[in-house]
Motif scaffolding. Sequence first.
Motif, PDB file in Angstrom:
ATOM      1  N   GLY A  21       0.831  -1.202   0.000  1.00 45.61           N
ATOM      2  CA  GLY A  21       0.000   0.000   0.000  1.00 45.61           C
ATOM      3  C   GLY A  21       0.861   1.245   0.000  1.00 45.61           C
ATOM      4  O   GLY A  21       0.520   2.260   0.606  1.00 45.61           O
ATOM      5  N   GLY A  22       1.988   1.162  -0.687  1.00 47.83           N
ATOM      6  CA  GLY A  22       2.998   2.210  -0.583  1.00 47.83           C
ATOM      7  C   GLY A  22       2.926   3.317  -1.607  1.00 47.83           C
ATOM      8  O   GLY A  22       3.807   4.176  -1.643  1.00 47.83           O
ATOM      9  N   SER A  23       1.900   3.333  -2.439  1.00 50.33           N
ATOM     10  CA  SER A  23       1.882   4.300  -3.535  1.00 50.33           C
ATOM     11  C   SER A  23       1.344   5.673  -3.148  1.00 50.33           C
ATOM     12  O   SER A  23       1.445   6.620  -3.924  1.00 50.33           O
ATOM     13  CB  SER A  23       1.047   3.747  -4.701  1.00 50.33           C
ATOM     14  N   ARG A  24       0.792   5.784  -1.942  1.00 51.67           N
ATOM     15  CA  ARG A  24       0.248   7.093  -1.522  1.00 51.67           C
ATOM     16  C   ARG A  24       0.022   7.081  -0.019  1.00 51.67           C
ATOM     17  O   ARG A  24       0.195   6.072   0.659  1.00 51.67           O
ATOM     18  CB  ARG A  24      -1.055   7.384  -2.246  1.00 51.67           C
ATOM     19  N   ALA A  56       8.739   7.781  -8.564  1.00 48.42           N
ATOM     20  CA  ALA A  56       9.373   8.997  -9.091  1.00 48.42           C
ATOM     21  C   ALA A  56       9.544  10.032  -7.977  1.00 48.42           C
ATOM     22  O   ALA A  56      10.573  10.718  -7.897  1.00 48.42           O
ATOM     23  CB  ALA A  56       8.527   9.571 -10.231  1.00 48.42           C
ATOM     24  N   ASP A  57       8.546  10.121  -7.094  1.00 50.44           N
ATOM     25  CA  ASP A  57       8.612  11.044  -5.963  1.00 50.44           C
ATOM     26  C   ASP A  57       9.760  10.658  -5.030  1.00 50.44           C
ATOM     27  O   ASP A  57      10.530  11.517  -4.578  1.00 50.44           O
ATOM     28  CB  ASP A  57       7.272  11.010  -5.220  1.00 50.44           C
ATOM     29  N   LEU A  58       9.884   9.371  -4.736  1.00 44.74           N
ATOM     30  CA  LEU A  58      10.961   8.905  -3.867  1.00 44.74           C
ATOM     31  C   LEU A  58      12.330   9.105  -4.510  1.00 44.74           C
ATOM     32  O   LEU A  58      13.283   9.553  -3.860  1.00 44.74           O
ATOM     33  CB  LEU A  58      10.759   7.422  -3.534  1.00 44.74           C
ATOM     34  N   GLN A  59      12.426   8.786  -5.790  1.00 42.12           N
ATOM     35  CA  GLN A  59      13.706   8.936  -6.477  1.00 42.12           C
ATOM     36  C   GLN A  59      14.131  10.392  -6.563  1.00 42.12           C
ATOM     37  O   GLN A  59      15.330  10.706  -6.482  1.00 42.12           O
ATOM     38  CB  GLN A  59      13.618   8.298  -7.864  1.00 42.12           C
ATOM     39  N   ALA A  60      13.169  11.291  -6.696  1.00 45.48           N
ATOM     40  CA  ALA A  60      13.477  12.722  -6.715  1.00 45.48           C
ATOM     41  C   ALA A  60      14.079  13.172  -5.386  1.00 45.48           C
ATOM     42  O   ALA A  60      14.811  14.167  -5.324  1.00 45.48           O
ATOM     43  CB  ALA A  60      12.221  13.532  -7.027  1.00 45.48           C
ATOM     44  N   ALA A  61      13.778  12.428  -4.324  1.00 43.74           N
ATOM     45  CA  ALA A  61      14.331  12.729  -3.003  1.00 43.74           C
ATOM     46  C   ALA A  61      15.650  11.994  -2.761  1.00 43.74           C
ATOM     47  O   ALA A  61      16.180  12.012  -1.644  1.00 43.74           O
ATOM     48  CB  ALA A  61      13.329  12.351  -1.921  1.00 43.74           C
ATOM     49  N   GLY A  62      16.165  11.334  -3.798  1.00 42.85           N
ATOM     50  CA  GLY A  62      17.442  10.647  -3.685  1.00 42.85           C
ATOM     51  C   GLY A  62      17.360   9.255  -3.095  1.00 42.85           C
ATOM     52  O   GLY A  62      18.366   8.700  -2.655  1.00 42.85           O
TER      53      GLY A  62
END
Length: 264
Positions: A21-24, A56-62
């Motif tokens: 349930g990790g998408s939001r 993409a949100d997580l990757q943008a945070a490194g």
Amino acid sequence: MTTRTTQQLFNLEGRTALVTGGSRGLGLQMAHALGEAGAKVMLTSRKAADLEEAVADLQAAGIDARWIAADCSREDDIRKMADQAMERIGDIDILVNNAGAAWGAPAEDHPVEGWDKVMNLNVRGYFILSQHVAKRSMIPRNKGRIVNIASIAGLGGSPPDIQTVAYNTSKGAVITLTQALACEWGKYNINVNAICPGFFPSKMTQATLQRLGEDELAAHAPLRRLGDDEDLKGITLLYASDAGKHITGQWLAVDGGVSVITGG
């Protein structure tokens, strides 16, 4: 043994985490917490588009993040997803069971299919995934962390205008499941703990928020607020890291104090 610093105890570098349930919502918030502490994160939920956006949100945070779409109410999907996750990121050090469903209806009219849907995802799915990951990855290595997302609804009944008997029952079962697994798997150095969120603006609470309003719900909390996008990060990291290595079989309400109020 050299005593570690606080920063070292909370560091998750070199560890991997699977978040259902990790998408939001709460799942994505917890994924951020784990990834920000250095863990490699695998997300799963039913919808690929939502997962792509979340990663993409997580990757943008490194953060090193990936995804697998799966329905955690189906046993075949659960086992296949877990196996694929381990093939792609290696052994799973941290499992966050967060996928969940709710169904609102008066108890006397609650449809059995709704009851089964909630129980299959919120309880059966948690057990199957925990069992599979423990047996395949955690027990052989004699280490692991499992974090189950329960709810303050699992601590008892709800006000009469919040009619969620199946949800309450399922979350009570999650708390007991957490305690039972902690007792059995402590000998394998697996810590199993639960978080009991209160009201957070999320899909799970959308119907209640629409019916009662955010201000009214917040007024019931001693802190006079709902949960936000940071409020589960601390407890998630504590349970998942060596800072919480002597904590198991416990639950903690993160609810602004709602659960400590007596007399309604």
